[in-house]
Design an enzyme around this catalytic site. Structure first.
Site, PDB file in Angstrom:
ATOM      1  N   CYS A 114       3.936 -15.249  -5.769  1.00 32.86           N
ATOM      2  CA  CYS A 114       4.527 -14.651  -6.759  1.00 32.86           C
ATOM      3  C   CYS A 114       5.899 -15.985  -7.240  1.00 32.86           C
ATOM      4  O   CYS A 114       6.173 -16.036  -8.251  1.00 32.86           O
ATOM      5  CB  CYS A 114       5.277 -13.642  -6.736  1.00 32.86           C
ATOM      6  SG  CYS A 114       3.860 -12.132  -6.748  1.00 32.86           S
ATOM      7  N   HIS A 250      10.477 -12.938 -12.725  1.00 34.28           N
ATOM      8  CA  HIS A 250       9.348 -12.726 -12.263  1.00 34.28           C
ATOM      9  C   HIS A 250       9.042 -11.222 -12.840  1.00 34.28           C
ATOM     10  O   HIS A 250       9.803 -10.205 -12.508  1.00 34.28           O
ATOM     11  CB  HIS A 250       9.079 -12.765 -10.796  1.00 34.28           C
ATOM     12  CG  HIS A 250       7.942 -12.230 -10.184  1.00 34.28           C
ATOM     13  ND1 HIS A 250       6.536 -12.541 -10.870  1.00 34.28           N
ATOM     14  CD2 HIS A 250       7.697 -11.391  -9.229  1.00 34.28           C
ATOM     15  CE1 HIS A 250       5.941 -12.052 -10.279  1.00 34.28           C
ATOM     16  NE2 HIS A 250       6.424 -11.332  -8.989  1.00 34.28           N
ATOM     17  N   ASN A 280       2.186  -7.256 -12.682  1.00 38.90           N
ATOM     18  CA  ASN A 280       2.199  -8.449 -11.808  1.00 38.90           C
ATOM     19  C   ASN A 280       1.280  -9.405 -11.711  1.00 38.90           C
ATOM     20  O   ASN A 280       0.415  -9.212 -11.323  1.00 38.90           O
ATOM     21  CB  ASN A 280       2.690  -7.937 -10.659  1.00 38.90           C
ATOM     22  CG  ASN A 280       3.189  -9.087  -9.902  1.00 38.90           C
ATOM     23  OD1 ASN A 280       3.277 -10.148  -9.945  1.00 38.90           O
ATOM     24  ND2 ASN A 280       4.040  -8.642  -8.603  1.00 38.90           N
TER      25      ASN A 280
HETATM   26  N1  COA Z   1       0.455   7.121  -8.117  1.00 40.85           N
HETATM   27  C1  COA Z   1       1.264   8.284  -7.576  1.00 40.85           C
HETATM   28  N2  COA Z   1       1.966   8.288  -6.505  1.00 40.85           N
HETATM   29  C2  COA Z   1       2.085   7.033  -6.076  1.00 40.85           C
HETATM   30  C3  COA Z   1       1.382   5.924  -6.199  1.00 40.85           C
HETATM   31  C4  COA Z   1       0.662   6.020  -7.304  1.00 40.85           C
HETATM   32  N3  COA Z   1       0.241   4.880  -8.064  1.00 40.85           N
HETATM   33  N4  COA Z   1       1.579   4.850  -5.190  1.00 40.85           N
HETATM   34  C5  COA Z   1       2.326   5.637  -4.469  1.00 40.85           C
HETATM   35  N5  COA Z   1       2.500   6.859  -4.682  1.00 40.85           N
HETATM   36  C6  COA Z   1       3.312   7.905  -3.872  1.00 40.85           C
HETATM   37  C7  COA Z   1       3.536   7.576  -2.532  1.00 40.85           C
HETATM   38  O1  COA Z   1       2.207   7.946  -1.584  1.00 40.85           O
HETATM   39  C8  COA Z   1       4.780   8.275  -1.807  1.00 40.85           C
HETATM   40  O2  COA Z   1       4.108   9.641  -1.866  1.00 40.85           O
HETATM   41  P1  COA Z   1       5.059  10.710  -0.629  1.00 40.85           P
HETATM   42  O3  COA Z   1       6.427  10.820  -1.127  1.00 40.85           O
HETATM   43  O4  COA Z   1       4.057  11.765  -0.761  1.00 40.85           O
HETATM   44  O5  COA Z   1       4.460   9.686   0.394  1.00 40.85           O
HETATM   45  C9  COA Z   1       5.600   8.402  -3.302  1.00 40.85           C
HETATM   46  O6  COA Z   1       4.616   8.055  -4.149  1.00 40.85           O
HETATM   47  C10 COA Z   1       6.641   7.334  -3.092  1.00 40.85           C
HETATM   48  O7  COA Z   1       6.172   6.195  -2.667  1.00 40.85           O
HETATM   49  P2  COA Z   1       7.239   4.992  -2.636  1.00 40.85           P
HETATM   50  O8  COA Z   1       6.391   3.570  -2.079  1.00 40.85           O
HETATM   51  O9  COA Z   1       8.533   5.186  -1.833  1.00 40.85           O
HETATM   52  O10 COA Z   1       7.356   4.680  -4.151  1.00 40.85           O
HETATM   53  P3  COA Z   1       8.388   3.729  -4.875  1.00 40.85           P
HETATM   54  O11 COA Z   1       9.527   4.296  -5.578  1.00 40.85           O
HETATM   55  O12 COA Z   1       9.204   2.733  -3.838  1.00 40.85           O
HETATM   56  O13 COA Z   1       7.506   2.896  -5.686  1.00 40.85           O
HETATM   57  C11 COA Z   1       6.439   0.805  -5.784  1.00 40.85           C
HETATM   58  C12 COA Z   1       6.475   2.185  -5.260  1.00 40.85           C
HETATM   59  C13 COA Z   1       5.188   0.025  -5.239  1.00 40.85           C
HETATM   60  C14 COA Z   1       6.219   0.723  -7.349  1.00 40.85           C
HETATM   61  C15 COA Z   1       7.896  -0.011  -5.548  1.00 40.85           C
HETATM   62  O14 COA Z   1       8.077   0.116  -4.319  1.00 40.85           O
HETATM   63  C16 COA Z   1       7.826  -1.639  -5.816  1.00 40.85           C
HETATM   64  O15 COA Z   1       7.576  -1.742  -6.756  1.00 40.85           O
HETATM   65  N6  COA Z   1       7.971  -2.471  -4.718  1.00 40.85           N
HETATM   66  C17 COA Z   1       7.913  -3.771  -4.925  1.00 40.85           C
HETATM   67  C18 COA Z   1       6.782  -4.154  -5.092  1.00 40.85           C
HETATM   68  C19 COA Z   1       6.555  -5.670  -5.539  1.00 40.85           C
HETATM   69  O16 COA Z   1       7.155  -6.011  -6.543  1.00 40.85           O
HETATM   70  N7  COA Z   1       5.824  -6.159  -5.104  1.00 40.85           N
HETATM   71  C20 COA Z   1       5.395  -7.444  -5.306  1.00 40.85           C
HETATM   72  C21 COA Z   1       6.504  -8.434  -4.866  1.00 40.85           C
HETATM   73  S1  COA Z   1       6.243  -9.854  -5.840  1.00 40.85           S
END
Ligand code: COA
Length: 323
Positions: A114, A250, A280
């Site tokens: 990224c 980004h 993204n």
């Molecule tokens: N729909 C519904 N629920 C979802 C889901 C989806 N698409 N994806 C994950 N969940 C659930 C998980 O299973 C988890 O459930 P649980 O509590 O029962 O275990 C819950 O949502 C919370 O998951 P979590 O990973 O803690 O959520 P979050 O608030 O951290 O959001 C992201 C997840 C991926 C959106 C977030 O962590 C993020 O954006 N991270 C950075 C990713 C990124 O930018 N990557 C590229 C870098 S260049």
């Protein structure tokens, strides 16, 4: 006379097919509301089966050249940032060169996931400022949908395909003021595709060749690291927060973008946001966002822009420039 490297044209391209959150609701256990609340994403574009990274890159490049008032024959350097090249070799940059009917100039790919476009721009800037190139084409292009596990709801809602490009030219007027590139490989386990060419093409084909991510941990490191790069960039230029007119970040997650904007003290209308429409798009995200804001007439000549990115590696970086 000091040679500056200045962006003289921008271009972008998004594949026709749009995949909405409601479409994803039919594919995995998720909801439009969850995706919007946690990421800010409403939709993303997906390349057609017969559409490759080079196709997206070529279209964005032609638009950037047109905006700069340049012909392909004027280009003397091509750098393509991509994690999803068409082939093992030649590089996507070589394929783009061939498409544009350019012959002889250096052309190569940069792989920093990224952060790829920031790396590519930082490299091209050095070619231009040292007189090794006068008119560089710098492209970020991805068909990320090809390495997404469409059964994994924690990653498949995040990514999309697209391309963005800029023409970077030697100029007497200031352009790029500084670029800052970083990597810390100790974090590779938090965000990766676990296989590749050397570890076995058969494993790539067997479904192991998709993005793995510990989203929560990536999120925390991204917010802290991007906060630090804001300080580093301002300090290197002896500038204060209020000297920056625009943040072109980004586009991974609206919550990460807002955290960086807060660090800069910038109001929402000074932050370019396209993550809602594009998702993204990895290396394509910063040049696509720049192109959208330029074409909408929001970013104007003479304004100061901070572009930043964070990605797998981890890699991260920034470019401060006068547009
Ligand atoms: N729909 C519904 N629920 C979802 C889901 C989806 N698409 N994806 C994950 N969940 C659930 C998980 O299973 C988890 O459930 P649980 O509590 O029962 O275990 C819950 O949502 C919370 O998951 P979590 O990973 O803690 O959520 P979050 O608030 O951290 O959001 C992201 C997840 C991926 C959106 C977030 O962590 C993020 O954006 N991270 C950075 C990713 C990124 O930018 N990557 C590229 C870098 S260049």
């Amino acid at each position: 006379m000091t040679i500056h490297a200045r962006i003289t044209g921008t271009g972008g391209y998004l594949p026709e097919k749009v995949l909405t959150n409601h479409d994803l609701e039919r594919m995995v256990d998720t909801s439009h509301e969850w995706i919007v609340e946690r990421t800010g994403i409403h939709q993303r574009h997906i390349a057609a089966e017969d559409e490759f990274t080079c196709d997206l890159a070529e279209r964005a490049a032609r638009r950037a050249l047109e905006a700069a008032g340049r012909r392909p024959a004027d280009v003397d350097l091509i750098v393509v940032a991509t994690t999803t090249p068409d082939r093992v070799f030649p590089s996507t940059a070589c394929l783009v060169q061939q498409r544009l009917d350019i012959h002889g100039c250096p052309a190569f790919d940069v792989q920093a996931v990224c952060t790829g476009f920031i790396y590519a721009l930082g490299i091209a800037e050095k070619f231009v400022r040292t007189g090794s190139a006068r008119c560089a084409l710098v492209i970020g292009a991805e068909t990320l949908s090809r390495i997404v596990d469409w059964t994994d709801r924690s990653t498949c809602v995040l990514f999309g395909d697209g391309a963005g490009a800029v023409v970077l030219e030697a100029s007497e007027e200031p352009g790029i003021l500084s670029s800052h590139l970083h990597c810390d490989g100790k974090y590779e386990h938090l965000l990766n595709v676990p296989v590749g060419v050397s570890s076995g093409l058969e494993r790539l084909a067997s479904g192991e060749g998709t993005i793995r991510m510990k989203g929560n941990e990536v999120f925390k490191v991204a917010v802290n690291t991007l906060g630090r790069i804001v300080d580093e960039t301002l300090e290197a230029n002896g500038l204060r927060r209020e000297d920056v007119d625009w943040l072109v970040p980004h586009q991974a997650n609206i919550r990460i973008i807002r955290a960086t904007a807060r660090k800069l003290g910038l109001p929402a209308d000074r932050v370019v946001v396209t993550v809602d429409r594009h998702g993204n798009t990895s290396a394509a995200s910063v040049p696509l966002a720049l192109d959208v804001a330029v074409r909408e007439g929001r970013i104007r000549r003479g304004e100061t822009l901070l572009m930043e990115a964070f990605g797998g590696g981890f890699t991260w970086g920034s470019v401060l420039m006068v547009y």
